[in-house]
Design a protein around this motif. Structure first.
Motif, mmCIF file in Angstrom:
data_model
loop_
_atom_site.group_PDB
_atom_site.id
_atom_site.type_symbol
_atom_site.label_atom_id
_atom_site.label_comp_id
_atom_site.label_asym_id
_atom_site.label_seq_id
_atom_site.Cartn_x
_atom_site.Cartn_y
_atom_site.Cartn_z
ATOM 1 N N PRO A 203 0.799 -1.236 0.000
ATOM 2 C CA PRO A 203 0.000 0.000 0.000
ATOM 3 C C PRO A 203 0.829 1.283 0.000
ATOM 4 O O PRO A 203 0.514 2.235 -0.722
ATOM 5 C CB PRO A 203 -0.833 -0.133 1.271
ATOM 6 C CG PRO A 203 -0.971 -1.612 1.463
ATOM 7 C CD PRO A 203 0.342 -2.187 1.037
ATOM 8 N N PHE A 204 1.879 1.328 0.839
ATOM 9 C CA PHE A 204 2.754 2.501 0.859
ATOM 10 C C PHE A 204 3.890 2.205 -0.113
ATOM 11 O O PHE A 204 4.868 1.557 0.220
ATOM 12 C CB PHE A 204 3.274 2.736 2.277
ATOM 13 C CG PHE A 204 4.080 4.008 2.434
ATOM 14 C CD1 PHE A 204 3.911 5.092 1.584
ATOM 15 C CD2 PHE A 204 5.004 4.131 3.462
ATOM 16 C CE1 PHE A 204 4.645 6.260 1.746
ATOM 17 C CE2 PHE A 204 5.747 5.294 3.635
ATOM 18 C CZ PHE A 204 5.574 6.348 2.778
ATOM 19 N N CYS A 205 3.742 2.671 -1.332
ATOM 20 C CA CYS A 205 4.619 2.227 -2.421
ATOM 21 C C CYS A 205 5.700 3.264 -2.730
ATOM 22 O O CYS A 205 5.749 3.824 -3.822
ATOM 23 C CB CYS A 205 3.775 1.934 -3.660
ATOM 24 S SG CYS A 205 4.570 0.838 -4.835
ATOM 25 N N MET A 206 6.580 3.495 -1.772
ATOM 26 C CA MET A 206 7.627 4.491 -1.935
ATOM 27 C C MET A 206 8.819 3.891 -2.668
ATOM 28 O O MET A 206 9.073 2.691 -2.587
ATOM 29 C CB MET A 206 8.068 5.022 -0.569
ATOM 30 C CG MET A 206 8.845 6.328 -0.646
ATOM 31 S SD MET A 206 9.078 7.091 0.990
ATOM 32 C CE MET A 206 10.510 6.206 1.576
ATOM 33 N N TRP A 274 8.427 -0.256 -9.974
ATOM 34 C CA TRP A 274 7.606 0.625 -9.129
ATOM 35 C C TRP A 274 6.382 1.126 -9.898
ATOM 36 O O TRP A 274 5.263 1.127 -9.387
ATOM 37 C CB TRP A 274 8.461 1.793 -8.645
ATOM 38 C CG TRP A 274 7.729 2.862 -7.912
ATOM 39 C CD1 TRP A 274 7.229 2.806 -6.638
ATOM 40 C CD2 TRP A 274 7.387 4.164 -8.417
ATOM 41 N NE1 TRP A 274 6.615 3.989 -6.321
ATOM 42 C CE2 TRP A 274 6.703 4.839 -7.380
ATOM 43 C CE3 TRP A 274 7.615 4.820 -9.618
ATOM 44 C CZ2 TRP A 274 6.244 6.146 -7.536
ATOM 45 C CZ3 TRP A 274 7.147 6.117 -9.778
ATOM 46 C CH2 TRP A 274 6.462 6.773 -8.736
ATOM 47 N N GLN A 275 6.562 1.516 -11.148
ATOM 48 C CA GLN A 275 5.452 2.001 -11.962
ATOM 49 C C GLN A 275 4.410 0.911 -12.174
ATOM 50 O O GLN A 275 3.204 1.187 -12.171
ATOM 51 C CB GLN A 275 5.979 2.499 -13.310
ATOM 52 C CG GLN A 275 6.777 3.792 -13.213
ATOM 53 C CD GLN A 275 7.450 4.174 -14.517
ATOM 54 O OE1 GLN A 275 7.369 3.440 -15.508
ATOM 55 N NE2 GLN A 275 8.114 5.306 -14.535
ATOM 56 N N GLU A 276 4.869 -0.316 -12.341
ATOM 57 C CA GLU A 276 3.941 -1.428 -12.526
ATOM 58 C C GLU A 276 3.083 -1.640 -11.278
ATOM 59 O O GLU A 276 1.883 -1.937 -11.378
ATOM 60 C CB GLU A 276 4.708 -2.703 -12.868
ATOM 61 C CG GLU A 276 5.319 -2.683 -14.264
ATOM 62 C CD GLU A 276 6.177 -3.905 -14.540
ATOM 63 O OE1 GLU A 276 6.361 -4.720 -13.607
ATOM 64 O OE2 GLU A 276 6.666 -4.034 -15.674
ATOM 65 N N LEU A 277 3.673 -1.476 -10.100
ATOM 66 C CA LEU A 277 2.902 -1.612 -8.864
ATOM 67 C C LEU A 277 1.799 -0.558 -8.792
ATOM 68 O O LEU A 277 0.664 -0.852 -8.414
ATOM 69 C CB LEU A 277 3.827 -1.497 -7.654
ATOM 70 C CG LEU A 277 4.843 -2.622 -7.438
ATOM 71 C CD1 LEU A 277 5.786 -2.271 -6.290
ATOM 72 C CD2 LEU A 277 4.145 -3.942 -7.161
ATOM 73 N N ILE A 278 2.131 0.671 -9.165
ATOM 74 C CA ILE A 278 1.161 1.758 -9.083
ATOM 75 C C ILE A 278 0.010 1.548 -10.075
ATOM 76 O O ILE A 278 -1.157 1.788 -9.754
ATOM 77 C CB ILE A 278 1.838 3.122 -9.347
ATOM 78 C CG1 ILE A 278 2.965 3.392 -8.339
ATOM 79 C CG2 ILE A 278 0.800 4.254 -9.306
ATOM 80 C CD1 ILE A 278 2.527 3.446 -6.913
ATOM 81 N N THR A 279 0.311 1.090 -11.265
ATOM 82 C CA THR A 279 -0.713 1.000 -12.309
ATOM 83 C C THR A 279 -1.503 -0.302 -12.280
ATOM 84 O O THR A 279 -2.444 -0.471 -13.069
ATOM 85 C CB THR A 279 -0.075 1.159 -13.704
ATOM 86 O OG1 THR A 279 0.966 0.185 -13.862
ATOM 87 C CG2 THR A 279 0.501 2.557 -13.876
ATOM 88 N N THR A 280 -1.150 -1.222 -11.384
ATOM 89 C CA THR A 280 -1.852 -2.518 -11.334
ATOM 90 C C THR A 280 -2.492 -2.772 -9.971
ATOM 91 O O THR A 280 -2.635 -3.927 -9.550
ATOM 92 C CB THR A 280 -0.890 -3.669 -11.679
ATOM 93 O OG1 THR A 280 0.221 -3.649 -10.755
ATOM 94 C CG2 THR A 280 -0.376 -3.559 -13.099
ATOM 95 N N ASP A 281 -2.875 -1.716 -9.294
ATOM 96 C CA ASP A 281 -3.563 -1.825 -7.999
ATOM 97 C C ASP A 281 -2.736 -2.583 -6.963
ATOM 98 O O ASP A 281 -3.267 -3.353 -6.157
ATOM 99 C CB ASP A 281 -4.930 -2.502 -8.161
ATOM 100 C CG ASP A 281 -5.936 -1.594 -8.863
ATOM 101 O OD1 ASP A 281 -5.595 -0.417 -9.081
ATOM 102 O OD2 ASP A 281 -7.040 -2.060 -9.186
ATOM 103 N N LYS A 282 -1.419 -2.302 -6.956
ATOM 104 C CA LYS A 282 -0.550 -2.905 -5.947
ATOM 105 C C LYS A 282 0.221 -1.845 -5.161
ATOM 106 O O LYS A 282 1.085 -2.178 -4.356
ATOM 107 C CB LYS A 282 0.422 -3.883 -6.609
ATOM 108 C CG LYS A 282 -0.267 -5.109 -7.200
ATOM 109 C CD LYS A 282 0.741 -6.068 -7.808
ATOM 110 C CE LYS A 282 0.035 -7.287 -8.391
ATOM 111 N NZ LYS A 282 0.991 -8.229 -9.029
ATOM 112 N N GLY A 283 -0.117 -0.596 -5.396
ATOM 113 C CA GLY A 283 0.486 0.511 -4.664
ATOM 114 C C GLY A 283 -0.489 1.668 -4.661
ATOM 115 O O GLY A 283 -0.991 2.057 -5.724
ATOM 116 N N PHE A 284 -0.761 2.249 -3.477
ATOM 117 C CA PHE A 284 -1.876 3.185 -3.374
ATOM 118 C C PHE A 284 -1.530 4.552 -2.800
ATOM 119 O O PHE A 284 -2.335 5.478 -2.910
ATOM 120 C CB PHE A 284 -2.987 2.565 -2.525
ATOM 121 C CG PHE A 284 -3.403 1.201 -2.991
ATOM 122 C CD1 PHE A 284 -4.098 1.038 -4.180
ATOM 123 C CD2 PHE A 284 -3.068 0.074 -2.257
ATOM 124 C CE1 PHE A 284 -4.475 -0.215 -4.627
ATOM 125 C CE2 PHE A 284 -3.444 -1.190 -2.685
ATOM 126 C CZ PHE A 284 -4.147 -1.348 -3.873
#
Length: 507
Positions: A203-206, A274-284
């Motif tokens: 969730p915290f995708c820093m 990191w970008q893949e996490l954000i765009t695939t509902d794995k980082g919010f």
């Protein structure tokens, strides 16, 4: 390193022999004048020397312009080679880092703008027209070790250039009725809830751990950064990693890593992953460039039309000096230097070329371009003409790419980006600390640079290694005091003294 030192010494010898102040007659530039420029090209928005922006520069100045655009990744290694031979120097070089210019200024390789007033009436008039506080805020970060300005200031893009923000997935928070966190404890709770709903997520995708820990340090202590920073509230230089605040941050991030609420490799995660996490509902939720709103939205909405990324106020840690603020990075890093070619006529013409960038004509052409060509007027407002890709003006027309801007129309900033992004800009800037860390711009002497490069770099490497080990559980938190002692023994006081002396020279 030996090759670099040799080139640097050669530069010192070449330029120390002659520091020119041009005294030639101030005639207008013409097509007979050849101006040679070296600039850089960013991988995200390549610098096309045939773009509209460069076309307008050629038309506006009237010169025969020769532009060499070097990839940003090669810039720092190419510069020593460029300066090594005074006989083949270009007239101007576009830089993206103030400290990098200081070394060449002290070597005598650059000409101070202070000495070129007779050739730069537009520059002087524009700078003088700014309110005193605004003018000082613009010029202070450009002053070199001797108090002079060798590095031309860029003004007007402060609401866009380098702005950082806390960003979150509004659609996900709204869908699950999760309150936007205002404290670090609430952030932890929100992340726990999101982890339950999306078990494969972080969730915290820093990303870029150490850099972004510096960026959000004010949540624990206003103006705090991991390395050298100036504490404006207490008027002193500190090394953040040696403070108890650092232990508080480490403890917080260790908890987040232990519970898989943040990627364990957030110190080193590559941008693509990191970008893949954000765009695939794995980082919010994450701190990053505010412009990430426009970067991610079109990519993610191809698969998920509901994707909505927006900004929020920074959450505050449970600390006495914590603040809902982010570090200030929105001081424009780009500008030109005029090379000491030891040719008075060339230097004078280079100054006149640069002077044009501060004219009203240049602001108009290099912010907007021409009506019907790069923008249209719609309902009384100017709107950039785009293509089917929806690319931004810097990609389509070259606006705001390195070497193409010095005076920018602030009204063009909002037009540059989406309404979703521009609507959050005031919120973000209200939660940005008032002053930047002077470390980012201070002019250091050669001797000071040596201490920074040797002692400062070694300390930073050690700090990076140990902070990561503490957070990842590879070193016990009980070892923090010993770590601080090690940092002190490595000579951190000498490094802080360098910055203190440099800052005192321009206060």
């Amino acid at each position: 390193m030996k090759k670099f030192i040799a080139l640097t010494l050669a530069t010192v010898i070449l330029f120390a022999l002659c520091a020119c102040k041009p005294t030639v007659q101030d005639n207008a530039l013409s097509a007979d004048d050849v101006i040679k420029v070296v600039t850089q090209s960013h991988p995200s928005w390549p610098n096309d020397t045939d773009s509209k922006a460069w076309q307008y520069i050629r038309e506006g100045t009237g010169v025969n312009l020769e532009v060499q655009a070097i990839p940003q990744t090669d810039y720092s290694t190419k510069l020593p080679l460029i300066f090594a031979d005074a006989n083949t120097l270009p007239d101007l070089i576009a830089f993206g880092s103030k400290p990098l210019t200081d070394t060449y200024a002290e070597q005598g390789a650059l000409i101070a703008l202070d000495e070129l007033g007779e050739h730069m009436p537009e520059y002087n008039a524009y700078i003088s027209s700014l309110p005193e506080d605004e003018r000082e805020g613009l010029l202070k970060p450009r002053r070199a070790y001797d108090g002079k300005i060798y590095y031309s200031p860029t003004h007007g893009r402060e609401r866009m250039q380098g702005v950082r923000a806390w960003l979150y997935r509004k659609d996900i928070f709204d869908k699950h009725n999760i309150a936007v966190p205002t404290t670090m404890d609430e952030l932890y709770s929100a992340c726990k809830k999101l982890k339950e709903l999306y078990p494969e997520s972080y969730p915290f995708c820093m990303r870029s751990g150490m850099a972004f820990m510096c960026m959000i340090g004010s949540s624990w202590k206003e103006y705090f950064e991991v390395y050298e920073y100036y504490d404006y509230n207490n008027d002193e230089w500190n090394y953040g990693a040696t403070e108890d605040t650092m232990l508080d941050m480490i403890t917080y991030f260790k908890r987040m890593v232990d519970e898989k609420l943040i990627p364990a490799d957030f110190f080193t995660i590559n941008t693509t992953t990191w970008q893949e996490l954000i765009t695939t509902d794995k980082g919010f939720i994450f701190p990053d460039y505010q412009t990430r709103i426009d970067f991610f939205t079109p990519l993610a909405r191809v698969q998920n039309p509901e994707f909505t990324l927006t900004a929020m106020a920074p959450p505050v840690a449970d600390a006495e000096e914590g603040a809902s603020m982010l570090s200030k990075y929105n001081i424009d890093p780009y500008g030109y230097v005029i090379c000491n070619t030891k040719d008075e006529e060339r230097i004078a013409k280079a100054a006149k070329f640069l002077d044009w960038f501060y004219s009203a004509e240049a602001e108009e052409l290099l912010s907007w371009g021409k009506e019907g060509e790069t923008y249209n007027v719609v309902d009384g407002k100017r709107v950039y003409i785009t293509d089917e890709t929806g690319a931004q003006p810097n990609t389509l027309y070259g606006f705001s790419t390195p070497g193409t801007v010095a005076r920018f129309d602030p009204e063009a900033v909002d037009a540059f980006e989406s309404e979703l992004l521009s609507s959050t800009r005031d919120l973000v800037l209200e939660h940005t600390v008032e002053y930047p860390n002077p470390k980012s711009y201070l002019g250091l002497t050669v001797e000071e640079q040596k201490i920074k490069t040797q002692d400062g770099a070694a300390i930073e490497v050690f700090v990076n290694e140990m902070v990561a080990k503490f957070v990842l559980g590879q070193e016990p938190l009980t070892g923090f005091d010993a770590f601080v002692e090690d940092v002190n023994e490595m000579g951190v006081d000498r490094v802080l003294e360098v910055y203190e002396n440099a800052y005192n020279r321009i206060k």
